[in-house]
Design a protein around this motif. Structure first.
Motif, PDB file in Angstrom:
ATOM      1  N   MET A  99       0.826  -1.202   0.000  1.00 57.91           N
ATOM      2  CA  MET A  99       0.000   0.000   0.000  1.00 57.91           C
ATOM      3  C   MET A  99       0.862   1.254   0.000  1.00 57.91           C
ATOM      4  O   MET A  99       1.832   1.344   0.749  1.00 57.91           O
ATOM      5  CB  MET A  99      -0.919   0.027   1.230  1.00 57.91           C
ATOM      6  N   GLN A 100       0.486   2.223  -0.825  1.00 59.54           N
ATOM      7  CA  GLN A 100       1.154   3.522  -0.811  1.00 59.54           C
ATOM      8  C   GLN A 100       0.389   4.457   0.118  1.00 59.54           C
ATOM      9  O   GLN A 100      -0.798   4.736  -0.097  1.00 59.54           O
ATOM     10  CB  GLN A 100       1.207   4.111  -2.223  1.00 59.54           C
ATOM     11  N   LEU A 101       1.052   4.922   1.166  1.00 63.29           N
ATOM     12  CA  LEU A 101       0.428   5.807   2.147  1.00 63.29           C
ATOM     13  C   LEU A 101       0.654   7.254   1.726  1.00 63.29           C
ATOM     14  O   LEU A 101       1.798   7.687   1.570  1.00 63.29           O
ATOM     15  CB  LEU A 101       1.026   5.589   3.534  1.00 63.29           C
ATOM     16  N   GLY A 102      -0.430   7.999   1.564  1.00 66.23           N
ATOM     17  CA  GLY A 102      -0.277   9.344   1.045  1.00 66.23           C
ATOM     18  C   GLY A 102      -1.105  10.396   1.754  1.00 66.23           C
ATOM     19  O   GLY A 102      -2.096  10.101   2.434  1.00 66.23           O
ATOM     20  N   HIS A 103      -0.680  11.633   1.572  1.00 62.45           N
ATOM     21  CA  HIS A 103      -1.446  12.807   1.989  1.00 62.45           C
ATOM     22  C   HIS A 103      -1.183  13.877   0.939  1.00 62.45           C
ATOM     23  O   HIS A 103      -0.036  14.189   0.636  1.00 62.45           O
ATOM     24  CB  HIS A 103      -1.018  13.296   3.371  1.00 62.45           C
ATOM     25  N   ALA A 104      -2.247  14.416   0.371  1.00 59.26           N
ATOM     26  CA  ALA A 104      -2.095  15.345  -0.755  1.00 59.26           C
ATOM     27  C   ALA A 104      -1.610  16.725  -0.346  1.00 59.26           C
ATOM     28  O   ALA A 104      -1.164  17.508  -1.194  1.00 59.26           O
ATOM     29  CB  ALA A 104      -3.420  15.462  -1.505  1.00 59.26           C
ATOM     30  N   GLY A 105      -1.718  17.082   0.930  1.00 59.70           N
ATOM     31  CA  GLY A 105      -1.264  18.401   1.348  1.00 59.70           C
ATOM     32  C   GLY A 105      -2.001  19.508   0.616  1.00 59.70           C
ATOM     33  O   GLY A 105      -3.232  19.534   0.554  1.00 59.70           O
ATOM     34  N   ARG A 106      -1.258  20.430   0.036  1.00 62.40           N
ATOM     35  CA  ARG A 106      -1.884  21.580  -0.619  1.00 62.40           C
ATOM     36  C   ARG A 106      -2.596  21.205  -1.917  1.00 62.40           C
ATOM     37  O   ARG A 106      -3.362  22.012  -2.451  1.00 62.40           O
ATOM     38  CB  ARG A 106      -0.839  22.660  -0.894  1.00 62.40           C
ATOM     39  N   LYS A 107      -2.360  19.996  -2.436  1.00 63.71           N
ATOM     40  CA  LYS A 107      -3.035  19.545  -3.653  1.00 63.71           C
ATOM     41  C   LYS A 107      -4.339  18.803  -3.352  1.00 63.71           C
ATOM     42  O   LYS A 107      -4.995  18.295  -4.265  1.00 63.71           O
ATOM     43  CB  LYS A 107      -2.095  18.646  -4.474  1.00 63.71           C
ATOM     44  N   ALA A 108      -4.720  18.747  -2.066  1.00 60.34           N
ATOM     45  CA  ALA A 108      -5.972  18.099  -1.693  1.00 60.34           C
ATOM     46  C   ALA A 108      -7.162  18.956  -2.113  1.00 60.34           C
ATOM     47  O   ALA A 108      -7.013  20.138  -2.432  1.00 60.34           O
ATOM     48  CB  ALA A 108      -6.013  17.864  -0.180  1.00 60.34           C
ATOM     49  N   SER A 109      -8.338  18.331  -2.102  1.00 61.58           N
ATOM     50  CA  SER A 109      -9.592  19.018  -2.456  1.00 61.58           C
ATOM     51  C   SER A 109      -9.634  19.406  -3.925  1.00 61.58           C
ATOM     52  O   SER A 109     -10.122  20.476  -4.282  1.00 61.58           O
ATOM     53  CB  SER A 109      -9.801  20.259  -1.573  1.00 61.58           C
ATOM     54  N   SER A 110      -9.161  18.522  -4.775  1.00 62.43           N
ATOM     55  CA  SER A 110      -9.168  18.755  -6.222  1.00 62.43           C
ATOM     56  C   SER A 110     -10.303  17.977  -6.876  1.00 62.43           C
ATOM     57  O   SER A 110     -10.783  16.977  -6.341  1.00 62.43           O
ATOM     58  CB  SER A 110      -7.837  18.326  -6.839  1.00 62.43           C
ATOM     59  N   ALA A 111     -10.697  18.427  -8.042  1.00 59.29           N
ATOM     60  CA  ALA A 111     -11.664  17.684  -8.849  1.00 59.29           C
ATOM     61  C   ALA A 111     -10.962  16.478  -9.470  1.00 59.29           C
ATOM     62  O   ALA A 111      -9.736  16.473  -9.641  1.00 59.29           O
ATOM     63  CB  ALA A 111     -12.237  18.576  -9.932  1.00 59.29           C
TER      64      ALA A 111
END
Length: 365
Positions: A99-111
Motif C-alpha cells: 500500500m502507498q500511504l499518502g497525503h495530498a497536502g496543498r493539492k488536496a480538495s481537487s476535482a
C-alpha cells in the motif's frame, strides 16, 4: 536467463521477478471506502504476472485525499471496505501486495482528472487543505493552512495509524508517498517549503518532517515487513528539489532502515519543465542506486520487454514498475516472459492459455 525474471529478496519478501504494478489512483472510492471497482481492478492486476502490486495512493486522513474519490484508510469503515479486496487478491494470486500511504497536502480538495482536476472551492464541496507553507500549488488558488506543531503531530499519528491498519489487513509492505508534489514532497522542496522553523530552510530541516513520518511508520509496521519510499528525484525546476538532495535524503532513510526507493519525478508545480521520453526517469534511479546501493524501483515510460530487461541487466535499478502500460496490457508480464524466453507462474486455470508451441511459458502457481 532473463534478468527481468530473476528473483529478488526484500526483507521478508522473495519476489519471483522484477516486475511491479505501480500505484494508480482510480478516483472511484466512496468517501474513502473501496468499492466493487477496486476488487475487479486490483484482482485483475494481481493476475498480471507482476511479482508486486501496489494499491493506489491511500489517504491517511479524509483531508489528505487528492479528490473526493480517493481511496483511504483512516477509520474502521475504510479498513472494513478493503478487507474483501485484499481477500480477493490473495485468492487469485501470490503477488506481494503493498500500500502507498499518502497525503495530498496543498493539492488536496481537487476535482477528479476527467472534470479538470482543479482545486474545488469550499462552497462547492471542497475541504481545507494543508501544507508546510501558505503557498498554493497553482497561482490564484486558495493557500493551504500552514501546519503548526499540533498539525504536524496529527500527520505523524495519521500515517502511523494507517500503517497499523495496513498491518491488520495483512499487507506485505507499505510505501510512503513523498513524490508528485504531495505533502511529504512539499516539505522536501524549497519551491513549496518556505518555513523559517526547524522544518524549513536548510536541506536537513526540510528533510526533518518526512524522516519523522518514516520513523513513525517504521515503528508502527511489523519489523519483518518492508517499508519503502517513493520520491520525486527532481522538481524539473531551477532552485527546486534535485538528484543530489534526493541522494542525501535516501542516505538518511537508509540509516533508518528503508527497504526500497521508488524513483519518480516532478509534481511540485505546474511550472515544471519535463523532458519526457522512453525510460526518461530511469537515469534518476540509476544515480540513486549507484550513490547509495539501495534497492531501487525504476518508473517512467517503460513499455517494452527488452527495455525493462536492459534496466535490470545493466544494474540501473532492481525492479521496474509499470502503470499505464499495465492498464493497456494487463498481461504485459506474460508477453514479456514469452519474448525473453522466460517462464512465468500462473494459476492452474490459466495453464492452457499458453500460445501454441509455447507450452514451457507457464508454470503452475
Amino acid at each position: 536467463m532473463s534478468s527481468l525474471f530473476s528473483p529478488l529478496k526484500i526483507r521478508n519478501l522473495t519476489l519471483p521477478n522484477r516486475i511491479v504494478v505501480s500505484p494508480m489512483c482510480q478516483y472511484v472510492a466512496d468517501n474513502g471506502k473501496a468499492t466493487a471497482w477496486h476488487q475487479v481492478h486490483l484482482g485483475g492486476l494481481a493476475l498480471s504476472g507482476a511479482s508486486m502490486v501496489f494499491l493506489e495512493a491511500t489517504a491517511v486522513e479524509a483531508a489528505g485525499r487528492i479528490t473526493a474519490g480517493d481511496l483511504g484508510l483512516w477509520n474502521d469503515d475504510t479498513e472494513a471496505a478493503l478487507q474483501p479486496v485484499i481477500k480477493a487478491m490473495r485468492l487469485v494470486s501470490k503477488a506481494a501486495i503493498v500500500m502507498q500511504l499518502g497525503h495530498a497536502g496543498r493539492k488536496a480538495s481537487s476535482a477528479v482528472p476527467w472534470k479538470g482536476g482543479k482545486l474545488v472551492d469550499l462552497s462547492a464541496g471542497g475541504w481545507e487543505n494543508f501544507g508546510p507553507s501558505p503557498i498554493p500549488h497553482t497561482e490564484g488558488d486558495r493557500a493551504p493552512t500552514t501546519l503548526d506543531a499540533a498539525g504536524l503531530d496529527r500527520m505523524r499519528q495519521a500515517f502511523a495509524s494507517t500503517a497499523e491498519r495496513a498491518a491488520r489487513l495483512g499487507l506485505d509492505g507499505v510505501e510512503l508517498h513523498a513524490a508528485h508534489g504531495y505533502l511529504l514532497h512539499q516539505f522536501l522542496s524549497p519551491i513549496s517549503n518556505r518555513r523559517t522553523d526547524a522544518y524549513g530552510g536548510s536541506l536537513e530541516n526540510r528533510m526533518r518532517f518526512p524522516l519523522e513520518v518514516f520513523d513513525a511508520v517504521r515503528a508502527a509496521f511489523p519489523a519483518d515487513k518492508a517499508v519503502g519510499v517513493r520520491l520525486s528525484a527532481t522538481d524539473w525546476m531551477d532552485g527546486g528539489w534535485d538528484v543530489e538532495q534526493s541522494i542525501a535524503f535516501v542516505k538518511a532513510l537508509q540509516a533508518r532502515g528503508v527497504d526500497f526507493i521508488d524513483v519518480s519525478s516532478a509534481g511540485i508545480s505546474p511550472e515544471q519543465q519535463i523532458s519526457a521520453g522512453p525510460g526518461y526517469q530511469v537515469p534518476f534511479a540509476a544515480q540513486i542506486k549507484q550513490a547509495t546501493g539501495v534497492t531501487t524501483i525504476a518508473v517512467g515510460l517503460i513499455t517494452e520487454a527488452t527495455q525493462a530487461e536492459d534496466v535490470i541487466a545493466s544494474g540501473k535499478a532492481d525492479l521496474v514498475a509499470l502503470a499505464r502500460g499495465m492498464l493497456y496490457d494487463p498481461r504485459w508480464a506474460w508477453h514479456a516472459a514469452a519474448e525473453l524466453g522466460a517462464t512465468i507462474e500462473v494459476p492452474p486455470s490459466y495453464l492452457r492459455a499458453a500460445p501454441h508451441g509455447q507450452s514451457k511459458l507457464f508454470r503452475r502457481g
